[in-house]
Design an enzyme around this catalytic site. Structure first.
Site, short mmCIF file in Angstrom:
data_model
loop_
_atom_site.label_atom_id
_atom_site.label_comp_id
_atom_site.label_asym_id
_atom_site.label_seq_id
_atom_site.Cartn_x
_atom_site.Cartn_y
_atom_site.Cartn_z
N SER A 172 0.82 -1.21 0.00
CA SER A 172 0.00 0.00 0.00
C SER A 172 0.86 1.27 0.00
CB SER A 172 -0.95 -0.04 1.20
OG SER A 172 -1.88 1.01 1.16
N ASP A 343 -9.94 -5.23 -4.10
CA ASP A 343 -9.26 -4.19 -3.32
C ASP A 343 -9.96 -2.85 -3.53
OD1 ASP A 343 -7.43 -2.42 -2.11
OD2 ASP A 343 -5.72 -3.67 -2.68
N HIS A 372 -7.57 -5.47 0.32
CA HIS A 372 -6.36 -4.72 0.63
C HIS A 372 -5.51 -5.33 1.75
CE1 HIS A 372 -4.03 -1.19 -0.28
NE2 HIS A 372 -3.98 -0.81 0.97
#
Length: 399
Positions: A172, A343, A372
């Site tokens: 991320s 996601d 995610h």
């Protein structure tokens, strides 16, 4: 959500009075441990270090020099650096069982594992001069993490290990700051063997995360709501909820909804019995300014430096009236990417737009059922990601 958790506390008190929910309410011991204690608890060696950036921030980093079955005094092991995502910490890589946590799997596979922490989180909240109680301390975002945190940490690891290059694994925001750093700092990029990007985030034009709601608010309103310092730190109340409420089966769904508010989750791919461990270390905090930077990215659909809000401030920081765009096509680091079809943060459309911009893409995999957090918490992450990641490292060593 806080009202639900408060109600859960009252239910917990009433339940304890009448002996309700006695089963399944034992906290995992790691829920009350820090990062070093968790590593040691599972029988791994650990080292702790403070890394000071050029702008004075002191970052806490951790090392697992070898696995449980590996002798300590052998030839130098290849170094791997793991960088967490937004509002998270190094605990992300070790909060599952050893056979499911990337840091432990890498150590057992013969790698020298380093865990980083971004400025402002639970383990990196110190400065040479500034106090975390001051707004000045919190005047940072992605820009500073990429410009100062990554170079300081990577150079420290290289100096400590005597190795010239290392592997980089980011999740991320850990990929975002890497894309910025490796495209703007060619000397730093030369020190990376392979960049492994899990749920990469460069643009968030299509994100469906609740984070998107910040974009509907003016900066003034955001600062009224959240202040101008810390965003979403881990508090004593969080710790109480994690260890006294979320360890009970009755409240796991409520707690998981709170923990994964910004990212979403799939309970079918999580070890829900470890929810108290996840929640006792997350959220780990960041700056309000960093969240404003993400809101800016949602609005613009581009990856650019933080807009300081007026032309004078932008001129002072960038020598131009508007914040510059980051051009990741300049990054030449060999890059491997995994992204998820479910996601809501690293949306598949954003990743699809990212792929053609990567000059040296050596591997790509879309995992249709992934959201995610599956990249570091998913029960099938070793099979879906980690095995191939380690194979790519081994192939690099052989070549």
């Amino acid at each position: 959500m806080w009202q639900l958790l408060a109600a859960a506390c009252w239910m917990l008190l009433l339940g304890s009075m009448y002996g309700y929910d006695k089963k399944g309410n034992n906290a995992n011991p790691e829920a009350n441990m820090n990062i070093s204690q968790i590593i040691s608890y599972w029988g791994y060696p650990y080292e702790e270090y403070d890394v000071t950036t050029k702008d004075g921030y002191i970052l806490g980093i951790y090392r697992i020099p070898h696995g449980r079955g590996c002798p300590g005094r052998t030839a130098p092991k290849p170094a791997v650096y793991l960088q967490h995502g937004l509002i998270a910490s190094a605990s992300n890589w070790i909060c599952n069982l050893p056979n499911n946590s990337l840091a432990f799997l890498l150590a057992d596979s013969g790698y020298d594992v380093w865990l980083g922490n971004s400025r402002g989180n639970t383990w990196s909240r110190k400065h040479l001069k500034l106090s975390p109680k001051s707004p000045e301390y919190w005047a940072f975002s992605l820009d500073e993490m990429a410009k100062y945190d990554l170079p300081a940490t990577i150079n420290f690891i290289i100096e400590k290990t005597g190795q010239k290059r290392l592997y980089y694994v980011g999740h991320s925001q850990g990929t975002t700051i890497a894309f910025i750093a490796f495209s703007t700092n060619p000397e730093l990029a030369k020190k990376i063997k392979i960049f492994f990007a899990l749920a990469p985030v460069v643009t968030v034009k299509y994100t469906q995360s609740p984070m998107k709601k910040l974009t509907t608010l003016s900066r003034r309103v955001v600062k009224v709501l959240f202040g101008d310092k810390m965003f979403h730190p881990h508090t004593l109340f969080d710790q109480f909820i994690a260890t006294k409420v979320c360890n009970r089966k009755l409240f796991r769904r409520i707690c998981s909804n709170f923990l994964f508010t910004l990212s979403g989750f799939d309970p079918q791919n999580l070890n829900m019995s470890r929810l108290d461990v996840y929640l006792s270390h997350n959220p780990a905090g960041t700056s309000v300014q960093n969240m404003l930077h993400w809101a800016q990215a949602v609005n613009s659909g581009q990856l650019q430096a933080f807009d300081w809000g007026n032309s004078d401030q932008n001129m002072m920081h960038f020598h131009q009236l508007t914040p510059p765009l980051y051009n990741i096509t300049k990054m030449e680091v060999p890059t491997a990417i995994w992204n998820g079809g479910q996601d809501i943060v690293a949306d598949p459309k954003d990743v699809e737009n990212l792929l053609p911009q990567i000059a040296n893409l050596i591997y790509y995999k879309l995992i249709p059922h992934y959201n995610h957090v599956d990249f570091y918490l998913g029960e099938d992450a070793p099979q879906e990601i980690y095995q191939d990641l380690i194979i790519l490292m081994e192939e690099y060593l052989q070549n």
